[in-house]
Design an enzyme around this catalytic site. Structure first.
Site, PDB file in Angstrom:
ATOM      1  NE  ARG A 118      -6.450   1.221  12.252  1.00 43.15           N
ATOM      2  CZ  ARG A 118      -5.297   1.007  11.626  1.00 43.15           C
ATOM      3  NH1 ARG A 118      -4.420   2.003  11.507  1.00 43.15           N
ATOM      4  NH2 ARG A 118      -4.993  -0.170  11.126  1.00 43.15           N
ATOM      5  CG  MET A 167      11.267  23.026   0.142  1.00 42.10           C
ATOM      6  SD  MET A 167      10.315  24.243  -0.786  1.00 42.10           S
ATOM      7  CE  MET A 167       9.385  25.041   0.504  1.00 42.10           C
ATOM      8  CE1 TYR A 181      15.265  30.451   5.094  1.00 43.57           C
ATOM      9  CE2 TYR A 181      15.343  28.092   4.702  1.00 43.57           C
ATOM     10  CZ  TYR A 181      15.166  29.377   4.233  1.00 43.57           C
ATOM     11  OH  TYR A 181      14.887  29.579   2.911  1.00 43.57           O
ATOM     12  CE  LYS A 223      -0.377  -0.225   5.046  1.00 42.62           C
ATOM     13  NZ  LYS A 223      -1.243  -0.645   6.157  1.00 42.62           N
TER      14      LYS A 223
HETATM   15  C1  LIG Z   1      -0.475  -1.712   6.772  1.00 44.37           C
HETATM   16  C2  LIG Z   1      -1.021  -2.982   7.276  1.00 44.37           C
HETATM   17  C3  LIG Z   1      -0.175  -4.075   7.520  1.00 44.37           C
HETATM   18  C4  LIG Z   1       1.340  -3.977   7.421  1.00 44.37           C
HETATM   19  O1  LIG Z   1       1.829  -3.355   8.588  1.00 44.37           O
HETATM   20  P1  LIG Z   1       3.383  -3.203   8.889  1.00 44.37           P
HETATM   21  O2  LIG Z   1       3.433  -2.664  10.262  1.00 44.37           O
HETATM   22  O3  LIG Z   1       3.909  -2.249   7.887  1.00 44.37           O
HETATM   23  O4  LIG Z   1       3.967  -4.555   8.738  1.00 44.37           O
HETATM   24  C5  LIG Z   1      -0.751  -5.263   7.909  1.00 44.37           C
HETATM   25  N1  LIG Z   1      -2.091  -5.377   8.061  1.00 44.37           N
HETATM   26  C6  LIG Z   1      -2.931  -4.348   7.864  1.00 44.37           C
HETATM   27  C7  LIG Z   1      -4.383  -4.523   8.066  1.00 44.37           C
HETATM   28  C8  LIG Z   1      -2.427  -3.119   7.470  1.00 44.37           C
HETATM   29  O5  LIG Z   1      -3.258  -2.090   7.276  1.00 44.37           O
END
Ligand SMILES: *Cc1c(COP(=O)(O)O)cnc(C)c1O
Length: 359
Positions: free
Chosen positions: A129, A303, A255, A33
């Site tokens: 969540r 930046m 800066y 992702k």
């Molecule tokens: C992003 C995600 C993972 C992977 O998590 P990591 O901590 O990057 O290994 C696994 N399961 C779900 C449901 C996720 O959203």
């Protein structure tokens, strides 16, 4: 050409995937992702496709990017679907989806499928969540099981604190999960572990593991684990010194004048800044690698540029290579110095070109 670049080592990615899969002992969903945590989802999925059991993405759009690139491996939508219009695409592209809320079950009941579906039903085992509560879980399971076109249901949950090796929360979540799945048919496939759980909580390894961050060679475990030592960094963020300045004692740099020299100092200006994804608030002393040797950031990150201390690196000068994170400098270490996390730094990579390396 501006020298800032991110090299992506696809052999290291494959090595980390094999390590994750072997640790899990079952099948491993490679989580790609957020553009493979900034590494490029299509390139990473292509590199892993011959051996990956499946890919995990956040949403339909990310899955379609992979399908359009010709990836045929199973793909799971980790956040599920957001409205009924997505169901036809999920079906056409043979995607797998997470179901985590009662309204999604309602929507599936109204769907007329023409192909078998695989659904991962998510339990909220304590993270609070996404996911169905333990009381909602079995009824939702039964409703989905009653749909003739759903051919596989996977039981899944997600941990809140698996990177804290001595925290009781993960064991508690495993117990809540086991109590819920004990009511399901024997042999129901289960999936609990993200990277941290996979490395640190063997009791959570089941049919499927879901490694993300560890595929890219990083972790946030709060104590040493041999399982994490085997990881290889996939991304090297590096640039070059483009200017050198000699300053006396008592001079300020950058800066806000946040850094004042306490000795005669050779300052190297590096073409890399927060608009490339380097943490803006990395403190003076944050490690960098100067032509292969340990060095330090000084002055505030801007930046497009940052400054490093070349005083103890007399051979270094304009054109010297500066590794900002990579195999010699864990991204998690840089993140810790910049009020950030390896997740954020990797997914926050911007502007710099990516170069793919493989043997
Ligand atoms: C992003 C995600 C993972 C992977 O998590 P990591 O901590 O990057 O290994 C696994 N399961 C779900 C449901 C996720 O959203």
């Amino acid at each position: 050409m501006r020298p800032a670049r991110a090299s992506i080592d696809l052999d290291a990615l494959r090595h980390n995937y094999r390590h994750a899969r072997a640790l899990g002992g079952g099948r491993a969903l490679a989580v790609v992702k957020a553009d493979a945590y900034g590494h490029g989802a299509v390139a990473c999925a292509r590199a892993l496709e011959p051996e990956a059991d499946g890919f995990g993405v956040a949403c339909l759009e990310e899955a379609l990017e992979l399908r359009e690139a010709g990836i045929r491996t199973p793909i799971l939508l980790l956040e599920g679907f957001f409205d009924a219009y997505e169901l036809a695409s999920i079906e056409r592209h043979e995607l797998w989806t997470v179901v985590a809320s009662p309204w999604q079950v309602d929507m599936l009941e109204r769907h007329h499928a023409t192909r078998p579906w695989r659904v991962w039903l998510k339990l909220d085992s304590g993270m609070h969540r996404l996911g169905l509560s333990p009381a909602e879980y079995l009824p939702a399971w039964r409703r989905l099981q009653a749909l003739p076109w759903i051919d596989t249901l996977v039981a899944m949950t997600h941990f809140a604190r698996a990177d804290e090796l001595s925290h009781a929360g993960t064991g508690g979540q495993i117990a809540v999960f086991d109590a819920a799945v004990s009511q399901l048919p024997a042999g129901t496939p289960a999936s609990l572990s993200n990277s941290a759980a996979l490395m640190a909580w063997p009791a959570a390894r089941r049919d499927w593991v879901r490694p993300g961050l560890m595929l890219y060679g990083s972790h946030m475990l709060d104590a040493p684990r041999a399982e994490a030592d085997a990881l290889r960094a996939v991304m090297t963020l590096e640039s070059q010194v483009i200017s050198v300045r000699e300053l006396d004692v008592g001079q300020q740099i950058g800066y806000g004048g946040t850094f004042t020299t306490t000795r005669p100092t050779r300052v190297g200006v590096v073409a890399g800044g927060y608009a490339d994804g380097y943490p803006q608030y990395a403190s003076a002393g944050t490690p960098v690698v100067i032509d292969g040797r340990a060095g330090e950031l000084i002055g505030r990150v801007s930046m497009d540029m940052l400054t490093v201390d070349l005083t103890d690196h007399p051979q270094a000068g304009v054109g010297s290579t500066i590794e900002l994170w990579g195999p010699r400098l864990p991204v998690a270490e840089v993140a810790a110095r910049g009020a950030s996390s390896p997740y954020r730094l990797l997914t926050g990579l911007k502007r710099v070109p990516r170069r793919y390396i493989c043997a």
